[in-house]
Design an enzyme around this catalytic site. Structure first.
Site, PDB file in Angstrom:
ATOM      1  N   TYR A   1      17.525  15.531 -29.655  1.00 33.94           N
ATOM      2  CA  TYR A   1      17.259  16.421 -28.523  1.00 33.94           C
ATOM      3  C   TYR A   1      15.938  16.029 -27.886  1.00 33.94           C
ATOM      4  O   TYR A   1      15.032  15.530 -28.540  1.00 33.94           O
ATOM      5  CB  TYR A   1      17.340  17.902 -28.893  1.00 33.94           C
ATOM      6  N   CYS A   2      15.871  16.187 -26.577  1.00 35.22           N
ATOM      7  CA  CYS A   2      14.729  15.771 -25.754  1.00 35.22           C
ATOM      8  C   CYS A   2      14.319  14.321 -26.011  1.00 35.22           C
ATOM      9  O   CYS A   2      13.179  14.035 -26.384  1.00 35.22           O
ATOM     10  CB  CYS A   2      13.536  16.702 -25.963  1.00 35.22           C
ATOM     11  N   PRO A   3      15.250  13.368 -25.835  1.00 36.62           N
ATOM     12  CA  PRO A   3      14.898  11.959 -26.058  1.00 36.62           C
ATOM     13  C   PRO A   3      13.894  11.449 -25.031  1.00 36.62           C
ATOM     14  O   PRO A   3      13.891  11.874 -23.874  1.00 36.62           O
ATOM     15  CB  PRO A   3      16.250  11.244 -25.913  1.00 36.62           C
TER      16      PRO A   3
END
Length: 282
Positions: A141-143
């Site tokens: 998540y949130c790369p």
């Protein structure tokens, strides 16, 4: 040139009713840093919160997505910057380094900011003799380009916010707790919000197995408190944590100017969060 005089701010287990504060403070501290030529280290963590980026509010089925978070007894807040959803709870440490904007506008690049934070984390974990890599873990998540990982497992993500007078470099560190559950919760958010378009339109195909806690990766009993202690030790070696500068800042917080600026930023954040009915949940 980064000023070596610094102020330490520590906020522990921020409740949902105060969940706008860290994002309000980022801008206020950045402006103060530029005016007074002082740096800040801001440590904070929250109690069961999922922080959405502005892009997340554009999922087609936002209400369904938010309900997936609420089912897990977590709250939702929208931050005042880009990026995507991250989790903040008692096992995750958030740290912001806030520095004055250099006079030469491009003398401190975006990459310089990321490297400044990465080097702080590496120095804080030096005793464990591990290699920390920085590359995008695309199914986390949130790369982002400066995701921090050990043996391919992401444990932290770094972002930046730049305003006229200051620069904020922010990191979240998954230290302890149930990281797999965090990943599942964010995956479920996107699945509910995107339906058949999950993993498309620049939203990540979140795989909970792509991330891990630092305590598990290092195989030690690491906590938010103990990691914070290690980081503050390194900061003390590199910066002058000035009691005089902190006292001046604390005095400034009592002024009408600070209070008016805080209220102005707070109203902006409340308006930004209207889309998820934040005011009705506090």
């Amino acid at each position: 040139m980064i000023t070596k005089e610094a102020i330490l701010i520590d906020q522990i287990n921020i409740p949902h009713k105060q969940s706008l504060e860290p994002f309000i403070y980022t801008d206020l501290l950045a402006e103060y840093a530029g005016n007074k030529h002082v740096s800040f280290f801001h440590f904070w963590n929250m109690t069961n919160e999922v922080i959405l980026g502005m892009q997340d509010t554009r999922v087609p089925f936002l209400e369904d997505a938010v309900n997936e978070i609420i089912k897990n007894d977590y709250h939702v807040v929208v931050r005042n910057s880009g990026g995507l959803a991250v989790v903040a709870d008692e096992g995750i440490l958030n740290v912001s380094i806030i520095i004055p904007q250099p006079q030469e506008k491009y003398s401190f690049s975006i990459d310089d900011g990321y490297l400044l934070m990465k080097e702080l984390i590496e120095a804080s974990l030096k005793e464990y003799n591990v290699s920390i890599d920085a590359f995008e873990v695309s199914d986390s998540y949130c790369p982002g380009d400066f995701d921090l990982s050990i043996n391919g497992k992401k444990f932290a993500g770094i972002s930046q916010r730049r305003i006229k007078k200051g620069i904020g470099i922010m990191i979240y560190l998954s230290v302890s707790g149930n990281q797999n559950h965090r990943g599942e919760m964010v995956r479920d958010f996107y699945q509910a919000g995107l339906k058949e378009d999950f993993g498309k339109n620049n939203f990540p195909p979140v795989n909970p197995n792509s991330m891990a806690n630092l305590s598990d990766l290092l195989n030690v009993d690491l906590t938010v408190a103990s990691l914070k202690e290690k980081m503050i030790h390194v900061i003390n070696e590199r910066y002058h944590l000035s009691s005089e500068a902190k006292e001046t800042f604390l005095t400034y917080q009592t002024t009408t100017d600070f209070k008016e600026n805080f209220e102005k930023q707070q109203q902006r954040m409340i308006q930004r969060n209207d889309i998820i009915n934040w005011s009705e949940t506090v």
